[in-house]
Design an enzyme around this catalytic site. Structure first.
Site, PDB file in Angstrom:
ATOM      1  N   ASP A  71       0.864  -1.166   0.000  1.00 43.98           N
ATOM      2  CA  ASP A  71       0.000   0.000   0.000  1.00 43.98           C
ATOM      3  C   ASP A  71       0.911   1.229   0.000  1.00 43.98           C
ATOM      4  O   ASP A  71       2.080   1.145   0.379  1.00 43.98           O
ATOM      5  CB  ASP A  71      -0.887  -0.040   1.255  1.00 43.98           C
TER       6      ASP A  71
ATOM      7  N   ASP B 103      -0.174   5.094   0.782  1.00 50.73           N
ATOM      8  CA  ASP B 103      -0.459   6.096   1.809  1.00 50.73           C
ATOM      9  C   ASP B 103      -0.682   5.425   3.164  1.00 50.73           C
ATOM     10  O   ASP B 103      -1.502   4.527   3.299  1.00 50.73           O
ATOM     11  CB  ASP B 103      -1.701   6.908   1.437  1.00 50.73           C
TER      12      ASP B 103
ATOM     13  N   CYS C 225      -5.901   2.767  -8.438  1.00 46.99           N
ATOM     14  CA  CYS C 225      -7.338   2.918  -8.689  1.00 46.99           C
ATOM     15  C   CYS C 225      -7.690   4.359  -8.345  1.00 46.99           C
ATOM     16  O   CYS C 225      -7.446   4.811  -7.230  1.00 46.99           O
ATOM     17  CB  CYS C 225      -8.169   1.967  -7.835  1.00 46.99           C
TER      18      CYS C 225
ATOM     19  N   HIS D  51     -10.831   5.640  -8.740  1.00 44.27           N
ATOM     20  CA  HIS D  51     -12.282   5.772  -8.560  1.00 44.27           C
ATOM     21  C   HIS D  51     -12.662   6.094  -7.117  1.00 44.27           C
ATOM     22  O   HIS D  51     -11.988   5.675  -6.183  1.00 44.27           O
ATOM     23  CB  HIS D  51     -12.976   4.470  -8.972  1.00 44.27           C
TER      24      HIS D  51
END
Length: 175
Positions: free
Chosen positions: A19, A21, A103, A105
């Site tokens: 990941d 952040d 992503c 979105h």
């Protein structure tokens, strides 16, 4: 007569799905977005941890949800400046990511690529010989944990904005 001989399957590789952040870089808990170089802060243990992963045979993959990237609220340029600075800092330290999946979105779009869904990496998983026992996902959210479950590999939890190297050690990647 020429005959092709196939000597077993290609050797599977170990991958660290990471990941961004809150795991590799500081994530502000008010906006949750790094939208300027000024806000970019690489977390403790990240450079050392990534170097150790690479020297231990791991390929690095970044998988990140960036809510509304490319919209008026989060223009692409505001993301690219800190992202490019992050990657150049990694490169200066000999750290190279094999792939970066983003992503953009909003959660309300219910897309197939937002973690914990696996749409972003479906093609990669199809075309790659993944060492499922040696690979892992490291992240700070439930979506990262469910992402690991969905690709059937180990999950290494990390405290948001914590020490990355400590998370790897506690997760048993390094002794």
């Amino acid at each position: 007569v020429y005959k092709e001989v196939i000597l077993g399957k290609p050797k599977s590789k170990k991958y660290a799905f990471l990941d961004r952040d809150g795991t590799l870089i500081f994530e502000p808990q008010d906006t949750f977005q790094i939208d300027s170089i000024k806000k970019l802060k690489i977390l403790d243990g990240v450079i050392e941890g990534l170097k150790k992963l690479m020297s231990n045979g791991y390929e690095l993959i970044m998988v990140t949800n960036q809510d509304g990237l490319g919209t008026n609220q989060f223009p692409l340029l505001n993301f690219q400046a800190p992202q490019n600075k992050l990657l150049s800092t990694f490169e200066e330290n000999g750290i190279k990511f094999k792939k970066i999946y983003i992503c953009s979105h909003l959660p309300s779009k219910k897309c197939g690529c937002r973690k914990p869904k696996t749409g972003l990496i479906k093609k990669f998983l199809r075309e790659t010989s993944l060492d499922k026992n040696g690979s892992f996902v490291c992240g700070d959210r439930t979506s990262d944990q469910l992402f690991a479950k969905n690709i059937e590999i180990k999950f290494l939890p990390m405290q948001t904005n914590g020490n990355f190297l400590n998370a790897l050690i506690q997760g048993g990647v390094f002794l």
